[in-house]
Design a protein around this motif. Structure first.
Motif, mmCIF file in Angstrom:
data_model
loop_
_atom_site.group_PDB
_atom_site.id
_atom_site.type_symbol
_atom_site.label_atom_id
_atom_site.label_comp_id
_atom_site.label_asym_id
_atom_site.label_seq_id
_atom_site.Cartn_x
_atom_site.Cartn_y
_atom_site.Cartn_z
ATOM 1 N N VAL A 532 0.906 -1.171 -0.168
ATOM 2 C CA VAL A 532 0.000 -0.005 -0.103
ATOM 3 C C VAL A 532 0.960 1.352 -0.164
ATOM 4 O O VAL A 532 0.755 2.062 -0.845
ATOM 5 N N ALA A 533 1.898 1.457 0.948
ATOM 6 C CA ALA A 533 2.689 2.715 1.089
ATOM 7 C C ALA A 533 3.678 2.573 -0.335
ATOM 8 O O ALA A 533 3.754 3.698 -0.881
ATOM 9 N N GLN A 534 4.040 1.594 -0.810
ATOM 10 C CA GLN A 534 5.012 1.686 -1.878
ATOM 11 C C GLN A 534 4.202 1.842 -3.089
ATOM 12 O O GLN A 534 4.608 2.459 -4.067
ATOM 13 N N PHE A 535 2.814 1.383 -3.213
ATOM 14 C CA PHE A 535 1.983 2.012 -4.191
ATOM 15 C C PHE A 535 1.855 3.639 -4.376
ATOM 16 O O PHE A 535 1.990 4.514 -5.122
ATOM 17 N N PHE A 537 4.090 5.560 -2.797
ATOM 18 C CA PHE A 537 5.515 6.259 -3.273
ATOM 19 C C PHE A 537 5.643 6.010 -4.843
ATOM 20 O O PHE A 537 5.916 7.234 -5.506
ATOM 21 N N ASP A 538 5.146 4.943 -5.472
ATOM 22 C CA ASP A 538 5.273 4.964 -6.817
ATOM 23 C C ASP A 538 4.429 6.066 -7.685
ATOM 24 O O ASP A 538 4.929 6.825 -8.581
ATOM 25 N N LYS A 539 3.441 6.381 -7.142
ATOM 26 C CA LYS A 539 2.268 7.096 -7.610
ATOM 27 C C LYS A 539 2.876 8.611 -7.477
ATOM 28 O O LYS A 539 2.476 9.317 -8.408
ATOM 29 N N HIS A 540 3.698 8.828 -6.399
ATOM 30 C CA HIS A 540 4.195 10.330 -6.142
ATOM 31 C C HIS A 540 5.379 10.666 -6.497
ATOM 32 O O HIS A 540 5.736 11.682 -6.292
#
Length: 612
Positions: A532-535, A537-540
């Motif tokens: 969830v957090a990695q997603f 980070f990737d998105k931002h």
């Protein structure tokens, strides 16, 4: 036709002392122009004892501006000396054969297409990009078209072919490229004008001391151009009102051409710009320019294109599509299109298939929202003038080292009660350490990316620095219990700083996180490592060369907040099981070692070595 024309090119290129692709193109274009103007008596020219002199004279008589003819004659003379008369005769005979079956303009256009595929020195806008831009700009009305960075005219010629009543006004700084372009216009019987010159220092299309405006504008400037001081002064002192949308920094010239192009666009006109992705997110003056374009509602669509679609550069290209007369349905919003993953990539090239191009064109023209590909974003939804499509359009997937590819269930995620990270922690930035300040006996030590391994910091091996200007150094100082999170690069590194050592600073590649009373640091690290957090980070993360997670976006990270006691219970249970697994792995590794030693004993080689 392709075989014959390529054969002629290769022969002429082999005798060109400069080995210049452009010189050969200018020479071949000039010869084709001579054929066009003198088709009936070329047989006599070929038979002449002074064939070189005859062709040169014919070039000088072409109905083309003298400055272009001077370039043609110079390049022709440098290639065809007296010792290469037979080569010229052979080329003329081959041309005569080819043009009996094909239109002259098509012959020259084909030659440029063939040569451009393999010539690194020819910077030609790829056909897929042209197809998208031209489909957006084309019109069934009579229109004026302007390209101030016209190059060899790939975009301009295609636009003319798709808009029969187009009048072209083109400028190009390179005399050879401009001459090739002028020849293409002549050979294709296109209504147009070409001016040689620096668009910024000496704009060619000025009337009554004002910039002439056009119905359609296209610009594909060199990526990330840095201006010389004298050129930048021209920008700041511009008398033509070309940079009313803002003055970009000297080191990043992309927005100069964007501002120029929009200033040259009529009040009901359209413009398209091929630019590097950095122009969509860089800060400073460029951010101010973007905000002005957003406020004035000039941007109709942003198309993020696949890497390497623009040959010989890994910089991600984008198309910025602008409309000064948007339809009512599209006012106040921008269509974001993330087409980065549409291309087929092999070892040699990146290919955007015709079906994919048509798909993108359909989305743009009809304003379609397609899941994980395109979405309309209102002006109010745009964050910090951030215009990268992948900030708004993304696949609900992420790659996590431990789990591989993971799909995120967005609706389930939205139902989880969360609190923004900024309400639970204090976040501080890293120190920009300079190599010249390194000193073995320095007062401060700085944690770099390489110092974080498997979630730990080896404080005894940190590089020391002597920092004289340390007035604000306390804002970069790490305290025991702080979390270190890398914010630059693709992979996120995290570590809990457990040392009580003082005078340790965070480098600029990290953000430091100091948890408040409601958040356990080890719980937060465990959450950071989750899909969830990695997603998030990737998105931002943004950036074309080095991707970066901004502190502002990190502050907004949603954190599932449960009681501090529950957090600690989760952490303790995880750590206890992790320790058990670690001990079991160590036992299995030892067992594997013993099995190998038994195997070596069976082979009879166990006495041949000693384990120290």
């Amino acid at each position: 036709m392709e075989y014959e024309i390529k054969k002629v090119y290769e022969v002429i290129h082999s005798i060109d002392k400069k080995g210049s692709v452009e010189s050969v193109l200018v020479t071949m274009g000039a010869v084709l122009a001579v054929f066009k103007e003198n088709s009936s008596d070329m047989a006599q020219v070929i038979k002449s004892q002074d064939v070189i002199g005859k062709v040169q004279k014919k070039i000088s008589e072409l109905p083309i501006e003298n400055n272009f003819k001077e370039v043609m004659i110079q390049e022709f003379n440098e290639i065809f000396t007296a010792s290469h008369t037979n080569t010229l005769v052979s080329a003329l005979l081959n041309f005569e054969s080819v043009i009996q079956k094909n239109l002259l303009g098509e012959v020259f256009d084909n030659l440029i297409g063939i040569v451009g595929v393999n010539a690194r020195e020819l910077f030609i806008t790829p056909d897929p990009i042209n197809d998208i831009a031209i489909n957006y700009l084309k019109s069934d009305q009579k229109v004026d078209f302007h390209d101030g960075t016209a190059g060899y005219g790939q975009t301009a010629i295609k636009f003319s072919q798709n808009t029969p009543e187009a009048r072209l006004s083109l400028q190009e700084i390179n005399p050879l490229a401009a001459t090739v372009l002028r020849l293409r216009i002549y050979l294709n019987d296109i209504d147009g004008e070409v001016i040689i010159g620096d668009l910024i220092k000496n704009p060619g299309f000025i009337k009554d001391n004002k910039l002439i405006q056009y119905d359609r504008v296209f610009m594909a400037p060199p990526f990330a151009m840095r201006f010389r001081k004298d050129v930048y002064e021209k920008i700041n002192e511009d008398p033509y009102g070309r940079f009313i949308y803002g003055t970009p920094p000297r080191s990043q010239g992309d927005s100069v051409f964007l501002s120029y192009g929009l200033s040259a666009t009529k009040e009901d006109g359209k413009a398209a710009f091929l630019l590097p992705q950095g122009v969509l997110f860089r800060g400073g003056p460029e951010k101010e320019i973007r905000q002005r374009l957003i406020d004035l509602d000039l941007i109709e669509a942003v198309v993020a294109l696949p890497s390497l679609l623009q040959p010989y550069t890994a910089v991600k290209p984008i198309l910025l599509l602008c409309n000064k007369n948007k339809s009512e349905a599209r006012k106040g919003k921008i269509l974001m299109i993330n087409a980065e993953d549409l291309a087929d990539i092999n070892k040699r090239e990146t290919i955007l298939k015709k079906d994919d191009i048509n798909f993108i064109n359909n989305i743009i023209i009809n304003g379609k929202e397609v899941e994980e590909l395109s979405v309309f974003v209102s002006k109010e939804e745009i964050r910090l003038a951030q215009l990268t499509p992948n900030s708004y359009v993304y696949k609900a997937q992420t790659q996590v080292n431990e789990f591989g590819k993971v799909t995120i269930e967005i609706r389930a995620l939205e139902k989880i009660p969360t609190t923004q990270l900024s309400e639970l922690v204090e976040i501080y930035r890293g120190y920009n350490a300079s190599p010249k300040d390194e000193a073995e006996d320095g007062e401060y030590a700085v944690v770099k990316i390489s110092d974080v391994q498997e979630g730990k910091v080896d404080v005894d091996k940190l590089t020391r620095y002597s920092i004289k200007n340390n007035a604000k150094i306390d804002t970069n100082r790490i305290q025991q219990g702080d979390i270190l999170l890398s914010v630059r690069g693709v992979n996120r590194k995290t570590a809990l700083f457990i040392s009580n050592r003082e005078n340790v600073l965070l480098s600029q590649n990290f953000a430091g996180i100091r948890c408040g009373k409601l958040l356990d640091p080890e719980y937060l690290i465990l959450y950071f490592e989750s899909p969830v957090a990695q997603f998030y980070f990737d998105k931002h993360t943004v950036g074309s060369t080095i991707v970066t997670l901004s502190v502002k976006d990190l502050n907004k990270l949603p954190v599932p907040l449960i009681s501090i006691e529950e957090q600690r219970n989760i952490v303790e249970a995880y750590k206890a099981e992790q320790l058990t697994i670690k001990e079991e792995l160590a036992r299995l590794e030892e067992r594997q070692k013993q099995l190998k030693l038994q195997a070596y004993e069976s082979m009879g080689i166990d006495k041949a070595f000693t384990i120290l």
